[in-house]
Design an enzyme around this catalytic site. Structure first.
Site, PDB file in Angstrom:
ATOM      1  N   ASN A 129     -43.701   4.052   9.382  1.00 38.14           N
ATOM      2  CA  ASN A 129     -42.732   2.973   9.574  1.00 38.14           C
ATOM      3  C   ASN A 129     -41.344   3.330   9.104  1.00 38.14           C
ATOM      4  O   ASN A 129     -41.163   4.040   8.115  1.00 38.14           O
ATOM      5  CB  ASN A 129     -43.211   1.679   8.903  1.00 38.14           C
ATOM      6  CG  ASN A 129     -42.613   1.501   7.526  1.00 38.14           C
ATOM      7  OD1 ASN A 129     -41.458   1.084   7.386  1.00 38.14           O
ATOM      8  ND2 ASN A 129     -43.369   1.855   6.509  1.00 38.14           N
ATOM      9  N   GLY A 149     -36.448   0.025   7.872  1.00 33.67           N
ATOM     10  CA  GLY A 149     -35.049   0.148   7.463  1.00 33.67           C
ATOM     11  C   GLY A 149     -34.574  -0.972   6.558  1.00 33.67           C
ATOM     12  O   GLY A 149     -33.413  -1.363   6.605  1.00 33.67           O
ATOM     13  N   ASN A 185     -37.359  -1.692  -6.079  1.00 31.12           N
ATOM     14  CA  ASN A 185     -37.653  -0.655  -5.081  1.00 31.12           C
ATOM     15  C   ASN A 185     -36.538   0.385  -5.089  1.00 31.12           C
ATOM     16  O   ASN A 185     -35.488   0.186  -4.486  1.00 31.12           O
ATOM     17  CB  ASN A 185     -37.793  -1.323  -3.705  1.00 31.12           C
ATOM     18  CG  ASN A 185     -38.110  -0.336  -2.606  1.00 31.12           C
ATOM     19  OD1 ASN A 185     -38.255   0.864  -2.838  1.00 31.12           O
ATOM     20  ND2 ASN A 185     -38.209  -0.832  -1.388  1.00 31.12           N
ATOM     21  N   CYS A 192     -37.416   3.663  -1.312  1.00 34.11           N
ATOM     22  CA  CYS A 192     -37.613   3.568   0.139  1.00 34.11           C
ATOM     23  C   CYS A 192     -37.160   4.877   0.789  1.00 34.11           C
ATOM     24  O   CYS A 192     -36.024   5.303   0.602  1.00 34.11           O
ATOM     25  CB  CYS A 192     -36.825   2.400   0.724  1.00 34.11           C
ATOM     26  SG  CYS A 192     -36.960   2.346   2.530  1.00 34.11           S
ATOM     27  N   LYS A 222     -40.739   0.569  -8.769  1.00 35.14           N
ATOM     28  CA  LYS A 222     -41.571   1.124  -7.693  1.00 35.14           C
ATOM     29  C   LYS A 222     -41.108   2.530  -7.357  1.00 35.14           C
ATOM     30  O   LYS A 222     -39.980   2.740  -6.907  1.00 35.14           O
ATOM     31  CB  LYS A 222     -41.507   0.244  -6.442  1.00 35.14           C
ATOM     32  CG  LYS A 222     -42.452   0.750  -5.345  1.00 35.14           C
ATOM     33  CD  LYS A 222     -42.650  -0.266  -4.252  1.00 35.14           C
ATOM     34  CE  LYS A 222     -43.702   0.205  -3.253  1.00 35.14           C
ATOM     35  NZ  LYS A 222     -43.990  -0.795  -2.226  1.00 35.14           N
ATOM     36  N   ILE A 247     -47.615   3.929  -5.300  1.00 36.41           N
ATOM     37  CA  ILE A 247     -46.406   4.592  -4.846  1.00 36.41           C
ATOM     38  C   ILE A 247     -45.806   3.849  -3.644  1.00 36.41           C
ATOM     39  O   ILE A 247     -46.444   2.944  -3.103  1.00 36.41           O
ATOM     40  CB  ILE A 247     -46.710   6.055  -4.408  1.00 36.41           C
ATOM     41  CG1 ILE A 247     -47.844   6.078  -3.394  1.00 36.41           C
ATOM     42  CG2 ILE A 247     -46.984   6.942  -5.600  1.00 36.41           C
ATOM     43  CD1 ILE A 247     -48.206   7.437  -2.809  1.00 36.41           C
ATOM     44  N   THR A 304     -44.188   4.392   0.371  1.00 37.88           N
ATOM     45  CA  THR A 304     -44.689   5.212   1.475  1.00 37.88           C
ATOM     46  C   THR A 304     -44.295   6.666   1.227  1.00 37.88           C
ATOM     47  O   THR A 304     -43.389   6.960   0.455  1.00 37.88           O
ATOM     48  CB  THR A 304     -44.115   4.759   2.831  1.00 37.88           C
ATOM     49  OG1 THR A 304     -42.694   4.749   2.742  1.00 37.88           O
ATOM     50  CG2 THR A 304     -44.648   3.386   3.218  1.00 37.88           C
TER      51      THR A 304
END
Lengths: 260, 305
Positions: free
Chosen positions: B67, B70, B124, B127, B165, B191, B193
């Protein structure tokens, strides 16, 4: 087919009118009426579309020019490869003595539904409408298959007016035991109280912005029900809709913001 | 048997809906809890709304999902509204996932939500899908991650726990987790991705994702996630939310044996359906009965002994 992306060449294109065309693909998978597929135009975008017809040989998807993606579809040529994945979602159920109401491009999923009901020997009639004659899908094919009432906003074909103009009179004068509808949401807003009042069971084929089509992104979840339209829909019945508070008022865009 | 306490939150099961899955609206998150999930994490959000990448942005493959959504989100104001809605409808646990394009923005988003009393703020910093826009993730740098941890923890105060994260990349997840712990983090989510990765359509000969690359999730990354949790458990004393590729009860048990206090579930909602939480719960209870464990605590981290 499956959830995995695979590309297939366009076998044939039929232009119904300006900005309205059907794409044909080899039939490599089964689709139930009301289910949708995701169509990927490489380099442009991917969007969900109802399947409008399925035969032993091909699958038909009917598309109206609307945004950048569907405009780009209008430039596609036979032989060009598009990605298809699906079919996704819960289909229509099948009922006798039904009225099939379609507005604009919402007529597309009624075609495959009508074919199925016809094969099963069920009685039904069509009630279809569009802004103008050349935006009306399949009027001749539908007339050959079942009684068909046609409405256009400008009166260029059939009766002048909205598709729902005479709905109460139709429901009260004919033996109609089930109503299917697909089209702009305002149509559902008009129909819902009329059908609820008559205690007629129904199914609406709805639309929301979708990212994944597989029930995880949350983009198409309906307030306050938590229904994921891509999995538990796109076909919702009168019981599902009891918990939906956003009908006709709010939907969410690509960012997830509420749009009125 | 599976009731779990995490800081002040009471969870019916040790499962947490991972960020990015069905976490956009109150209605959506409540429905997931109704299916037996213990706590939900919102979609990651920042101050201003974002459309995210074009589609295809979520792509199933044989062993999971690729994925590149965004970081699309409706912005902090809209998420504040959804979280308030959630709080007015249920007192079950909600974790708010936040991100920023700059270090300062992490603080601004945290300020927006502390008043709502989320049961945890998940930060987060990892990403993998916005490199072309944001540059390298903050989570690749121990200094940046430490700074963000301090900033958010200062705002969250003592009453709202903060979980950082982390991804499996960068200078080593154990070292990163230690940097977080030393700077006030209350927990680690491990974790995010993995990757980014890429899938190519062999007929049109182009990457399928509009963003070309995307983060890998699902069964394909389970071993990386288990190893990451194992490593974090050795590096820090704070609790771990073990997330990544958990699809079956056996996967969830591995996470707990590696040291996870809670188990994140994301792609499995696709792989197994929204009913997956019941399946996971039944499998873990069965395991606990077989081995005589009374609580999750009884077998957490046992793989280290």
């Amino acid at each position: 087919m499956s959830d995995l992306m695979k590309t297939y060449p366009i076998l044939k294109i039929i232009d119904h009118g300006p900005g309205l065309r059907s794409l044909y693909f080899e039939k490599t998978f089964e689709v139930q009426p009301g289910q949708f597929i995701n169509l990927w135009l490489p380099g442009v975008d991917e969007k969900p579309f109802s399947v409008s017809r399925i035969t032993a040989d091909f699958i038909e998807v009917s598309i109206k020019a609307y945004g950048p993606f569907s405009q780009a579809i209008m430039q596609c040529q036979p032989g060009q490869r598009l990605g298809l994945r699906g079919p996704f979602g819960r289909p229509f159920s099948w009922h006798n003595n039904a009225l099939l109401i379609g507005g604009g491009i919402g007529i597309a999923p009624l075609r495959i539904l009508g074919d199925t009901l016809s094969q099963k020997g069920f009685n039904f009639s069509y009630l279809i409408g569009a802004v103008t004659a050349h935006e009306l899908l399949f009027p001749e094919e539908m007339k050959r298959q079942a009684a068909t009432r046609i409405y256009t906003d400008d009166g260029s074909l059939g009766k002048k007016g909205r598709v729902t103009a005479d709905i109460e009179q139709i429901l009260d004068s004919e033996k109609i035991e089930f109503v299917y509808a697909a089209g702009p949401e305002i149509m559902f807003v008009v129909l819902k109280p009329i059908l609820d009042q008559r205690r007629l069971p129904y199914e609406f084929c709805m639309e929301r912005y979708m990212k994944c089509g597989i029930g995880i992104c949350g983009q198409c979840v309906l307030d306050d029900s938590g229904i994921r339209l891509c999995v538990e829909g796109p076909v919702l019945n009168q019981d599902d809709l009891k918990q939906v508070t956003e009908l006709g008022s709010v939907h969410r865009d690509a960012s997830g913001r509420r749009v009125r | 048997m599976l009731k779990t306490r995490f800081f002040k939150a009471e969870l019916e099961t040790p499962f947490v809906l991972a960020s990015g899955i069905l976490g956009l609206t109150a209605s959506s998150m409540i429905r997931v809890l109704d299916f037996g999930c213990g706590a939900v994490t919102t979609k990651s959000f920042n101050m201003e709304w974002r459309k995210g990448h074009k589609a295809p942005s979520i792509l199933p493959f044989e062993n999971g999902l690729l994925n590149a959504v965004g970081l699309s989100n409706p912005g902090a104001d809209e998420m504040v509204r959804e979280i308030s809605q959630f709080k007015s409808r249920t007192n079950r646990p909600l974790f708010a996932s936040i991100f920023g394009r700059t270090i300062d923005e992490f603080g601004q988003v945290a300020e927006k939500i502390v008043g709502l009393q989320p049961d945890l703020i998940e930060v987060n910093v990892s990403c993998p899908n916005v490199r072309s826009e944001f540059g390298r993730p903050f989570g690749d740098s121990p200094q940046d991650t430490a700074a963000i941890t301090r900033l958010v923890k200062n705002i969250a105060g003592s009453h709202i726990p903060v979980s950082m994260k982390l991804g499996p990349h960068g200078p080593g997840i154990g070292l990163m987790a230690k940097a977080c712990e030393d700077n006030g983090a209350d927990a680690i989510t491990a974790i995010n991705t993995v990757g980014p990765g890429m899938l190519i359509d062999i007929d049109v000969r182009k990457p399928i994702l509009a963003n070309k690359t995307g983060g890998v999730s699902g069964p394909a990354i389970l071993p990386i996630a288990v190893k990451s949790v194992y490593e974090v458990y050795q590096a820090v004393k704070i609790p771990i939310i073990g997330t990544g590729g958990v699809t079956t009860a056996a996967d969830a048990i591995q996470m707990i044996l590696a040291g996870a206090s809670l188990v994140g579930v994301g792609t499995a909602v696709y792989e197994r359906g929204i009913e997956v939480f019941h399946e996971l719960a039944a499998g873990i209870e069965n395991y606990m009965t077989t081995y005589g464990f009374k609580t999750i605590e009884d077998f957490r981290g046992l793989a280290h002994e």
